[in-house]
Design a protein around this motif. Structure first.
Motif, PDB file in Angstrom:
ATOM      1  N   LEU A  66      -1.985  -9.027  -1.037  1.00 24.39           N
ATOM      2  CA  LEU A  66      -0.909  -9.975  -0.709  1.00 24.39           C
ATOM      3  C   LEU A  66      -1.382 -10.970   0.344  1.00 24.39           C
ATOM      4  N   GLY A  67      -2.565 -11.495   0.112  1.00 19.86           N
ATOM      5  CA  GLY A  67      -3.110 -12.509   1.017  1.00 19.86           C
ATOM      6  C   GLY A  67      -3.582 -11.953   2.343  1.00 19.86           C
ATOM      7  N   GLY A  68      -3.905 -10.693   2.392  1.00 23.77           N
ATOM      8  CA  GLY A  68      -4.401 -10.076   3.621  1.00 23.77           C
ATOM      9  C   GLY A  68      -3.349  -9.311   4.385  1.00 23.77           C
ATOM     10  N   LEU A  69      -2.133  -9.242   3.866  1.00 17.21           N
ATOM     11  CA  LEU A  69      -1.051  -8.536   4.554  1.00 17.21           C
ATOM     12  C   LEU A  69      -1.216  -7.020   4.513  1.00 17.21           C
ATOM     13  N   ILE A  70      -1.905  -6.543   3.501  1.00 12.76           N
ATOM     14  CA  ILE A  70      -2.118  -5.100   3.376  1.00 12.76           C
ATOM     15  C   ILE A  70      -3.556  -4.804   3.782  1.00 12.76           C
ATOM     16  N   ALA A  71      -3.748  -4.425   5.025  1.00 12.40           N
ATOM     17  CA  ALA A  71      -5.090  -4.245   5.600  1.00 12.40           C
ATOM     18  C   ALA A  71      -5.962  -3.229   4.867  1.00 12.40           C
ATOM     19  N   PRO A  72      -5.434  -2.073   4.446  1.00 15.17           N
ATOM     20  CA  PRO A  72      -6.320  -1.123   3.747  1.00 15.17           C
ATOM     21  C   PRO A  72      -6.963  -1.698   2.489  1.00 15.17           C
ATOM     22  N   VAL A  73      -6.302  -2.633   1.837  1.00 17.00           N
ATOM     23  CA  VAL A  73      -6.886  -3.250   0.649  1.00 17.00           C
ATOM     24  C   VAL A  73      -8.080  -4.110   1.053  1.00 17.00           C
TER      25      VAL A  73
END
Length: 136
Positions: A66-73
């Motif tokens: 989501l554009g960097g909103l989900i850090a673990p990804v």
């Protein structure tokens, strides 16, 4: 630290690669010379290919995180790049082999990254994170 720091880290990373080869992960090294060469190749690949790989994976990363909103990804994509570089280095260096293919690349890259970060920090050769220790 620059070039001197990298030169001081080089034999440490080669030693760590030998430790990884002793572990039952499927990473095989023929000699210390192969470990030295492999450490250089992993570092150079990380330096030369990190930007193209990140650009290549930018769209899937942006969608999945989501554009960097989900850090673990984001962390997962960095690990994917680390494993790719580790596997590529094994295909380029004589005497560096991944016996079990992808599983050896995955486990070997993780062990190499973690141990490199620990040893380099203990020896005071730089302040590197686990991913940076792998060349990412």
């Amino acid at each position: 630290m620059g070039l001197i720091g990298w030169l001081l880290q080089w034999p440490v990373r080669a030693f760590v690669l030998l430790l990884v080869a002793v572990m039952p992960l499927g990473v095989e090294l023929a000699s210390f010379q192969a470990a030295l060469t492999s450490a250089v190749v992993i570092g150079l690949l990380g330096t030369l290919l990190i930007l193209p790989l990140k650009l290549m994976l930018a769209l899937p990363w942006a969608v999945a995180s989501l554009g960097g909103l989900i850090a673990p990804v984001s962390w997962l994509f960095d690990w994917i790049i680390t494993v790719m570089l580790f596997a590529l280095a094994s295909s380029l260096v004589d005497g560096f082999r991944l016996k079990n293919g992808l599983s050896s690349a995955l486990l070997g890259a993780v062990a190499y990254s973690v141990l490199s970060a620990v040893f380099i920090r203990i020896l005071g050769l730089g302040d590197v994170g686990v991913l940076r220790a792998a060349g990412v």
